[in-house]
Design a protein around this motif. Structure first.
Motif, short mmCIF file in Angstrom:
data_model
loop_
_atom_site.label_atom_id
_atom_site.label_comp_id
_atom_site.label_asym_id
_atom_site.label_seq_id
_atom_site.Cartn_x
_atom_site.Cartn_y
_atom_site.Cartn_z
N THR A 98 0.99 -1.21 -0.08
CA THR A 98 0.00 -0.02 0.07
C THR A 98 0.91 1.12 -0.04
N SER A 99 1.84 1.19 0.86
CA SER A 99 2.68 2.46 1.05
C SER A 99 3.64 2.73 -0.45
N PHE A 100 4.01 1.82 -0.87
CA PHE A 100 4.82 2.08 -2.05
C PHE A 100 4.16 1.98 -3.55
N LYS A 101 2.82 1.56 -3.49
CA LYS A 101 1.96 1.43 -4.44
C LYS A 101 2.50 0.47 -5.43
N ILE A 102 2.78 -0.93 -4.76
CA ILE A 102 3.20 -1.99 -5.59
C ILE A 102 2.14 -2.81 -6.31
N LYS A 103 2.35 -2.92 -7.53
CA LYS A 103 0.99 -3.81 -8.30
C LYS A 103 1.58 -5.05 -8.59
N SER A 104 2.79 -5.59 -8.49
CA SER A 104 3.20 -6.76 -8.76
C SER A 104 4.44 -7.38 -8.09
#
Length: 231
Positions: A69-75
């Motif tokens: 969530t904090s680093f907007k990780i998508k994969s």
């Protein structure tokens, strides 16, 4: 609230009850390969180990999802997904779990029904990349030097932006357990991966239960693109 304050605040939330799974000792490593030993353990009903059950599993899940969530990780690519219990609760758009055990992969595919989550044998890994790679309780089980170096290389070469590692980094006296090797792996990373920048060391609040902490690295994309590779 910064990243560290955020995940520490979440520890105050009630932890869901988790039923401990059966733990089956590994085969004698001298009688078969490590892949065969792990596979037999899973076939006999054993899980991924003490660190993948109960409060430690819940802790890892909270940290990983907060990181996403904090680093907007998508994969994410998970090197050593084991029986997939933790994988089931990782909230990310795309997830690839890799393991050396065929039985573990079959268990993961059976228990993780989300189409966004894929699993396959580590031997089938073809250099896929993701926003972040993760390694949970794997490094200290890599007793062979070649396996250790390949794991480090795959972890960082597959990571486009970040690498999240959960492990003990103390290099002490040799372990009596044949499947454990204590090694200061972070020192190897600093020497072998010039584009890996240490970003966070997250001390474990359950240090009475384990010696493992989280370590977050950021990938220097410019330096990586210059063609620098592991020695």
């Amino acid at each position: 609230m910064n990243f560290e304050e955020s995940f520490r605040a979440r520890f105050m939330m009630p932890l869901p009850a988790v039923t401990a799974r059966k733990f089956i000792p590994k085969e004698d490593p001298l009688s078969c390969s490590w892949a065969e030993a792990w596979d037999k353990r899973y076939r006999l009903g054993g899980g991924s180990g003490y660190g993948s059950t109960g409060i430690l599993a819940d802790y890892k899940i909270k940290i990983i999802n907060d990181f996403i969530t904090s680093f907007k990780i998508k994969s994410i690519i998970d090197f050593g997904c084991g029986d997939g219990y933790i994988s089931n609760y990782i909230e990310v758009q795309e997830y690839l779990g890799l393991d050396i055990s065929k039985t573990a992969i079959e268990i993961c595919e059976k228990n993780n029904k989300k189409v966004s989550k894929k699993f396959k044998l580590l031997s089938e890994y073809k250099g896929e990349t993701a926003d972040s790679s993760i390694s949970l309780d794997v490094i200290y089980h890599l007793v062979e030097e070649n396996d250790f170096r390949k794991h480090i290389k795959d972890l960082f070469m597959s990571a486009n932006s970040f690498c999240l590692i959960y492990s003990n980094r103390t290099q002490g006296t040799p372990s009596r357990a044949p499947h454990i090797r204590w090694i200061d792996w972070a020192r190897y990373v600093s020497m072998l991966v010039p584009y890996a920048i240490p970003l966070k060391h997250i001390p474990n609040p359950f240090s009475d239960l384990t010696g493992c902490d989280f370590f977050l690295y950021e990938i220097d994309k410019k330096q990586k693109r210059r063609g620098l590779d592991l020695k």
